[in-house]
Scaffold this motif. Structure first.
Motif, short mmCIF file in Angstrom:
data_model
loop_
_atom_site.label_atom_id
_atom_site.label_comp_id
_atom_site.label_asym_id
_atom_site.label_seq_id
_atom_site.Cartn_x
_atom_site.Cartn_y
_atom_site.Cartn_z
N PHE A 240 28.19 68.37 72.64
CA PHE A 240 28.98 69.61 72.73
C PHE A 240 29.20 69.98 74.18
O PHE A 240 28.38 69.68 75.06
CB PHE A 240 28.26 70.76 72.00
CG PHE A 240 28.46 70.75 70.52
CD1 PHE A 240 29.68 71.12 69.97
CD2 PHE A 240 27.43 70.37 69.68
CE1 PHE A 240 29.87 71.12 68.60
CE2 PHE A 240 27.62 70.37 68.31
CZ PHE A 240 28.85 70.75 67.77
N ALA A 264 33.28 68.90 71.09
CA ALA A 264 32.27 67.86 71.26
C ALA A 264 32.97 66.54 71.58
O ALA A 264 34.08 66.29 71.08
CB ALA A 264 31.40 67.75 70.03
N TYR A 277 32.82 67.84 62.39
CA TYR A 277 32.10 69.09 62.62
C TYR A 277 31.65 69.69 61.28
O TYR A 277 32.40 69.66 60.30
CB TYR A 277 32.99 70.11 63.34
CG TYR A 277 33.44 69.67 64.71
CD1 TYR A 277 32.65 69.93 65.83
CD2 TYR A 277 34.65 69.00 64.89
CE1 TYR A 277 33.07 69.53 67.10
CE2 TYR A 277 35.07 68.61 66.15
CZ TYR A 277 34.27 68.88 67.24
OH TYR A 277 34.68 68.47 68.49
#
Length: 812
Positions: A240, A264, A277
């Motif tokens: 991230f 990220a 995600y």
């Protein structure tokens, strides 16, 4: 043994419930109970703690006021105990707060005090640890070296302390182990550690079970299935851009609005650099509000945000590549307040009914205002219409008292629906309205009132007993008993009798009924007073004058006074000279009617005659006159039937039969009768009977003369009652009477102020001087007053038949 153990457990539970009860100097009472207690469970002894008398305890004296929450508690009025009204879920109310407190107020009306009650809800192990997913898959390259770590999903347990998540366990296997660590925030998280190299050709997939457990009593646990798929090499995990993402949003943000975007990166190339995600750690409540796009990392709003419910939302997100390598970051979203809550109004009535005589300043109700918004959005202003006789007085905090501002009048306004308006200071401003109904109780301050001070009604005579005559209505603006009117007649005398023997009134409706039949000839009006009295204490009343007019009906037939019916069996004739000219007055029929008005207007007509056209009668005078000269062919004896009829509806009538003989004197009568008989039948045996009859009549005639002389002497003495100078016979032909009743009729008919008794013997008829009119009404009086002569004899009833036969002999 088991019974003693159960008893021991119950005692421990009771001691836990009654942990502590204390009262602060500010008037606050604190209790501690466990969550999920059953309805009716004991919380505290309010009566004892507030020094209240249980016998005087009632729902109107002590009241629980909860602001912005469910009614979790109730008051047992019989014991004075505070008890649980519904089951309490600490996790639902307080979430992860270490100390869960429920606050509410108790109003003691007689002391006019509020007590703040604080109940602490302690946790029990009523929730098992749970994972966000039921099955988890990892793809591990076969060249992954021992010691590689794979972050596992965190189990969630909303309980606190030892009742929350305490440990993780992994099912036994030779390739993987479990490493549990504690983060900086004190939260434990688990990682899957690769112990040995994997050989994809030896085994492509491994099935593992991860168990999360707490240390409550009893111990609760949850599991998740882990499937490990052996793949080719991917040696870089996503990273991230920052470890903490923060954002602030308004609570009224529209659904679908973007909050923030996660970023990220993965240094691998190709498919190994593709990142997915997902939420790693998020509460059920937050997961229903926010949505994470697995491809873009964009977090958006999909539910309703509420600043008053939760001001802050925290979550952990995870970025994972196709090989299962992942990293995590923390997201904090702060909710900003918007003026989206209208003020809440709680009315505690002290009285729902007040007397109209209540003094100004009397407290009627207590009002509490609550606005869940923050800052100026939660500041409120309370008001009522200025036109009402009430005012709001602020006592403390957001409490107001509703009081009377001036005198009340129930007759003007019997009840109020007081509008209470509350407006906050937010932008735009929000307001709320509540209504408080208030009934004004009546006092007896108004007497009954009639529309006018006197009334006039009419009723026809000869009414039936019990007939409705009239209805009086009074109005009393007071209520119920104070406005219930009772009617009564103020008794008085009507002549020799009491008014109550003639009239009766319904005390409730004011309807007046007749108790007897009225006679117009007795009295023509009745005046009386009616009293209307209410049922208040003391009672108020008023009177009204009533005039009842008796209307005449045509209920009396004409009474023929002359000629009257003989009572001694004699017969007679009226004499009409042969030389009479047309218009000669033979006699006059005199009649009266006890009725009045048009009911007493009399008319005369010749109903039957021996020689039609020989005689005429005056329509309104009753005078019988000759219509032409007498002819030789005319019969010596003429029978006339006269009908006397009034003008009422329906008309009533009476008739009389008059015998007229065409002769100049009585000897002529005998001669003419003999010649008539002889000419009729000289050879008949009737001659003998005719001679005998004439002789008998002659003897009877002289006997009548003697009797007449005696009667005249007797009447002479009584005739002093009449004024001899007022007698005028100018309208009557010169005649003499044969027969006692005929003489009596003549004297009484032409007495100027004769008093005659009709069928009821109650009517007086007065004859004016020289009057020859056909109708003698009871109202007529003579210009000269004099004594009255009353006719009373046993033959009166026979003289008043509707059809009378009168035979009178006149001579001159």
């Amino acid at each position: 043994m088991a019974g003693r153990r159960l008893h021991y457990q119950k005692r421990i539970l009771l001691c836990f419930i009654l942990v502590s009860v204390w009262e602060a100097s500010s008037g606050q009472i604190h209790y501690v109970i466990r969550e999920e207690m059953e309805k009716g469970s004991f919380v505290g002894d309010i009566a004892k703690d507030l020094a209240l008398n249980i016998k005087e305890l009632s729902s109107s004296e002590v009241q629980i006021i909860s602001r912005g929450m469910n009614q979790y508690f109730d008051l047992d009025l019989r014991s004075g105990h505070l008890v649980v009204n519904e089951a309490i879920d600490r996790e639902q109310i307080c979430h992860q707060m270490e100390k869960c407190l429920l606050n509410f107020e108790i109003l003691v009306k007689d002391k006019m005090r509020f007590f703040t009650i604080e109940v602490e809800i302690t946790d029990i192990n009523d929730n098992s640890p749970s994972f966000p997913v039921e099955e988890l898959e990892f793809k591990i390259a076969e060249n992954t070296g021992p010691g590689a770590r794979f972050l596992l999903p965190e189990a969630q347990d909303p309980d606190l302390g030892t009742n929350s998540l305490q440990s993780y366990h992994l099912s036994k296997n030779k390739h993987f182990s479990l490493d549990v660590q504690t983060g900086v925030d004190g939260v434990k998280y688990a990682e899957l550690v690769l112990e040995t190299l994997l050989d994809r050709e030896e085994q492509k997939m491994y099935q593992l079970i991860l168990t999360a457990a707490d240390k409550g009593d009893p111990i609760r646990s949850g599991t998740v299935q882990i499937r490990v798929v052996v793949t080719d090499v991917n040696d870089n995990a996503p990273v991230f851009s920052k470890s903490l993402y923060e954002a602030s949003v308004m609570e009224n943000i529209p659904k679908g609005s973007q909050v923030l975007t996660l970023n990220a990166t993965d240094v691998d190339e190709g498919i190994n650099s593709k990142i997915k995600y997902l939420f790693r750690k998020i509460s059920d409540k937050t997961s229903k509000i926010f949505h994470l796009d697995s491809s873009t990392g964009q977090i958006s709003v999909m539910g309703n945000l509420d600043f008053e419910d939760s001001k802050l939302h925290e979550m952990e997100v995870q970025a994972q590549d196709v090989a299962g390598l992942s990293t995590r970051a923390k997201v904090v979203i702060r909710v900003l307040d918007a003026n989206d809550n209208t003020p809440e109004i709680t009315i505690t009535p002290l009285f729902s009914k007040v007397l109209e005589s209540s003094p100004a300043g009397s407290v009627i109700a207590l009002i509490n205002i609550n606005d869940r918004d923050d800052g100026r959005n939660g500041e409120v202003v309370c008001s009522i219409p200025a036109t009402l006789p009430f005012l709001l007085r602020k006592t403390f905090d957001n409490y107001y008292s509703l009081e009377t501002d001036q005198g009340l009048d129930r007759e003007k306004v019997s009840e109020y629906n007081i509008t209470i308006t509350v407006m906050d200071q937010g932008t735009p401003s929000l307001s709320a309205t509540a209504y408080f109904p208030l009934e004004i109780l009546d006092e007896n301050d108004n007497p009954p009132i009639f529309k006018t001070t006197d009334f006039t009604f009419q009723i026809a005579e000869n009414n039936q007993r019990g007939d409705l005559i009239l209805t009086l209505k009074a109005n009393d603006p007071d209520f119920e008993e104070n406005g219930r009117i009772m009617y009564s007649i103020i008794d008085t005398n009507i002549g020799d009798a009491l008014l109550s023997s003639y009239l009766s009134i319904n005390s409730e409706t004011g309807t007046v009924y007749a108790l007897s039949s009225f006679d117009y000839e007795d009295f023509r009006e009745i005046k009386f007073q009616v009293k209307a009295q209410d049922g208040g204490s003391p009672a108020l009343s008023s009177n009204v004058s009533v005039t009842l007019l008796i209307l005449d009906r045509n209920d009396n037939a004409p009474q023929i006074l002359y000629p009257s019916t003989p009572t001694d069996g004699s017969t007679g004739v009226e004499l009409a000279p042969h030389s009479s000219e047309p218009g000669y007055l033979v006699t006059k029929v005199v009649a009266v009617d006890a009725d009045s008005g048009q009911n007493a207007w009399l008319s005369y007509q010749l109903l039957k005659a021996t020689e039609p056209g020989l005689f005429t009668i005056g329509l309104h005078t009753g005078e019988i006159r000759t219509a032409r000269f007498f002819l030789d062919k005319d019969a010596l004896k003429q029978i006339l039937v006269v009908l006397v009829k009034d003008n009422g509806l329906p008309p009533l009538s009476a008739s009389v039969t008059i015998t007229v003989v065409l002769a100049d004197s009585i000897p002529d009568i005998l001669t003419d009768l003999s010649s008539v008989s002889a000419m009729a039948d000289p050879e008949s045996d009737l001659t003998f009977y005719l001679v005998v009859a004439v002789a008998f009549v002659s003897c009877l005639f002289f006997a009548f003369l003697l009797v007449l002389l005696a009667i005249r002497l007797h009447r002479w003495r009584t005739s002093q009652l009449c004024d001899p100078q007022s007698v005028n016979f100018s309208g009557v032909p010169v005649s003499q009477f044969v027969g006692i009743d005929g003489v009596r009729a003549f004297l009484h008919s032409y007495c100027p102020n004769g008093s005659l008794t009709t069928c009821s013997r109650k009517s007086q008829i007065l004859f004016p001087i020289g009057s020859c009119t056909s109708t003698l009404a009871p109202q007529q009086t003579s210009d000269k007053s004099g004594p009255l002569l009353s006719l009373e004899d046993s033959s009166t009833a026979e003289e008043l038949q509707n059809s009378e036969q009168v035979s009178v002999i006149l001579y001159g």
